[in-house]
Design an enzyme around this catalytic site. Structure first.
Site, mmCIF file in Angstrom:
data_model
loop_
_atom_site.group_PDB
_atom_site.id
_atom_site.type_symbol
_atom_site.label_atom_id
_atom_site.label_comp_id
_atom_site.label_asym_id
_atom_site.label_seq_id
_atom_site.Cartn_x
_atom_site.Cartn_y
_atom_site.Cartn_z
ATOM 1 N N GLY A 269 0.758 -1.260 -0.060
ATOM 2 C CA GLY A 269 -0.030 -0.200 -0.086
ATOM 3 C C GLY A 269 0.796 1.245 0.075
ATOM 4 N N SER A 270 2.014 1.267 -0.774
ATOM 5 C CA SER A 270 2.978 2.515 -0.558
ATOM 6 C C SER A 270 2.342 3.664 -1.194
ATOM 7 C CB SER A 270 4.335 2.180 -1.155
ATOM 8 O OG SER A 270 4.152 1.938 -2.359
ATOM 9 N N ALA B 104 -0.700 4.758 1.232
ATOM 10 C CA ALA B 104 -0.180 5.712 2.501
ATOM 11 C C ALA B 104 0.394 7.009 2.031
ATOM 12 C CB ALA B 104 0.981 4.720 2.984
ATOM 13 N N ASP C 174 -7.126 -0.722 -0.311
ATOM 14 C CA ASP C 174 -5.969 -0.075 0.406
ATOM 15 C C ASP C 174 -6.239 1.246 0.880
ATOM 16 O OD1 ASP C 174 -4.506 -1.965 -0.982
ATOM 17 O OD2 ASP C 174 -2.844 -0.756 -1.837
HETATM 18 O O1 PMV Z 1 -2.052 -4.908 -2.221
HETATM 19 P P1 PMV Z 1 -1.882 -4.525 -3.758
HETATM 20 O O2 PMV Z 1 -1.755 -3.026 -3.587
HETATM 21 O O3 PMV Z 1 -1.060 -5.173 -4.753
HETATM 22 O O4 PMV Z 1 -3.242 -4.717 -4.080
HETATM 23 C C1 PMV Z 1 -3.736 -5.822 -4.457
HETATM 24 C C2 PMV Z 1 -5.127 -6.195 -4.220
HETATM 25 C C3 PMV Z 1 -6.140 -6.617 -5.195
HETATM 26 O O5 PMV Z 1 -7.030 -7.318 -4.825
HETATM 27 C C4 PMV Z 1 -5.372 -7.563 -6.199
HETATM 28 C C5 PMV Z 1 -6.323 -5.341 -6.227
HETATM 29 C C6 PMV Z 1 -7.342 -4.304 -5.504
HETATM 30 O O6 PMV Z 1 -7.489 -3.510 -5.941
HETATM 31 O O7 PMV Z 1 -8.152 -4.845 -4.449
#
Ligand code: PMV
Length: 315
Positions: free
Chosen positions: A107-108, A111, A152
């Site tokens: 989540g960089s 954040a 996120d």
């Molecule tokens: O944790 P991240 O930023 O790599 O997001 C992945 C989460 C997914 O479900 C694959 C995509 C999303 O938008 O929820």
């Protein structure tokens, strides 16, 4: 020149990534050991509208108006200014730093947005609400990722464990008994947008198969919620293994993730899985305080470029 600072944590997805994009639930928790920070100093003596941006971690030193409008940092400031109904942005210096791994599923991007929104709006005497912060960082995530679920920005804004269903009101999760995770970074940067788009193509090619997998993930996530709320930490490990098997079938694991997951389980973890988009980025392992160091060392020996131990506290 008064300075306002704000920070926001990283996050990991415990259950339900990818299926969450298709309306199934997911569980995410903040990781407080890694953070993005923004310091904003308003400079009334400087040329109006001159907004200097510095992010030494990524070698960025520029001004707002030298960035394209769809650059995430420009977008976050312009959207914040619109939400605050500013006629112009006063001159200021914005310094951004972060120790959240980039493109690693922690989540960089969200954040950084949350930290900037809070510091910037506070510096102008107009602090944005959590809902506004979450919504604007979602809009910026759309620029990064195309079709984010919104998990996120939600978990990072509220900095609490969440049970997240796209489009529904935020539900925080009650953690009855704390539990410990080891996070292992494959060191492979894996842009979320390309993995999400590959899953989308695979879903288009075999919709019934993928809908079945997403339903199974939804059921695993619902069981995990019950286990977390009941304090049944032991039940969580097998549920993580189950979710990893589902993610593997979706085609989002990788040999490096599989290796770290396998090593974590054979050195005492109660369960392990990839976390985030997959194909690289991070994996997580459920451990006890007794097995935590052994598991962290084993995955470091197996090639993890960094390990983070984090306790998910009782809430
Ligand atoms: O944790 P991240 O930023 O790599 O997001 C992945 C989460 C997914 O479900 C694959 C995509 C999303 O938008 O929820």
């Amino acid at each position: 020149m008064p300075a306002y600072s704000a920070s926001a944590p990283g996050k990991i997805i415990l259950f339900g990534e990818h299926a969450v994009v298709y309306g199934r639930p997911a569980i995410a928790v903040p990781v407080l050991q890694v953070r993005a920070k923004a310091i904003v100093s308003v400079d009334p003596r400087s040329f109006p509208g001159l907004v200097k941006l510095q992010a030494p971690d990524i070698g960025l030193e520029t001004s707002l108006y030298d960035l394209p409008e769809n650059h995430p940092l420009a977008a976050v400031l312009l959207k914040a200014a619109a939400a605050m109904q500013l006629s112009h942005i006063p001159a200021c210096n914005i310094k951004i730093s972060s120790n959240i791994p980039i493109a690693g599923g922690m989540g960089s991007g969200a954040a950084v947005s949350v930290a900037i929104l809070r510091a910037f709006s506070a510096s102008l005497g107009h602090p944005l609400s959590d809902q506004q912060v979450s919504e604007i960082s979602y809009e910026v995530e759309v620029i990064h990722h195309g079709t984010p679920s919104g998990i996120d920005n939600t978990v990072i804004t509220y900095a609490k464990p969440v049970y997240f269903v796209k489009g529904r009101r935020i539900e925080t999760l009650r953690v009855k008994r704390p539990f410990t995770l080891v996070i292992g970074d494959t060191g492979i940067q894996s842009p979320t947008s390309s993995v999400v788009s590959d899953v989308h193509k695979a879903w288009e090619a075999a919709p019934a198969h993928y809908e079945g997998l997403f339903d199974a993930v939804g059921a695993t996530t619902a069981s995990a919620r019950k286990a977390i709320e009941a304090g049944s930490v032991d039940a969580l490990g097998p549920l993580m293994d189950e979710n990893q098997a589902q993610l593997y079938k979706m085609g989002v694991s990788s040999p490096e993730l599989d290796e770290l997951i396998e090593v974590a389980c054979s050195s005492g973890a109660l369960g392990a899985k990839l976390s985030g988009a997959g194909r690289g980025g991070n994996m997580i392992a459920l451990v006890t305080p007794e097995t935590a160091s052994k598991v962290a060392m084993a995955i470091a020996d197996a090639g993890a470029v960094r390990t983070i131990m984090t306790e998910i506290p009782k809430t």
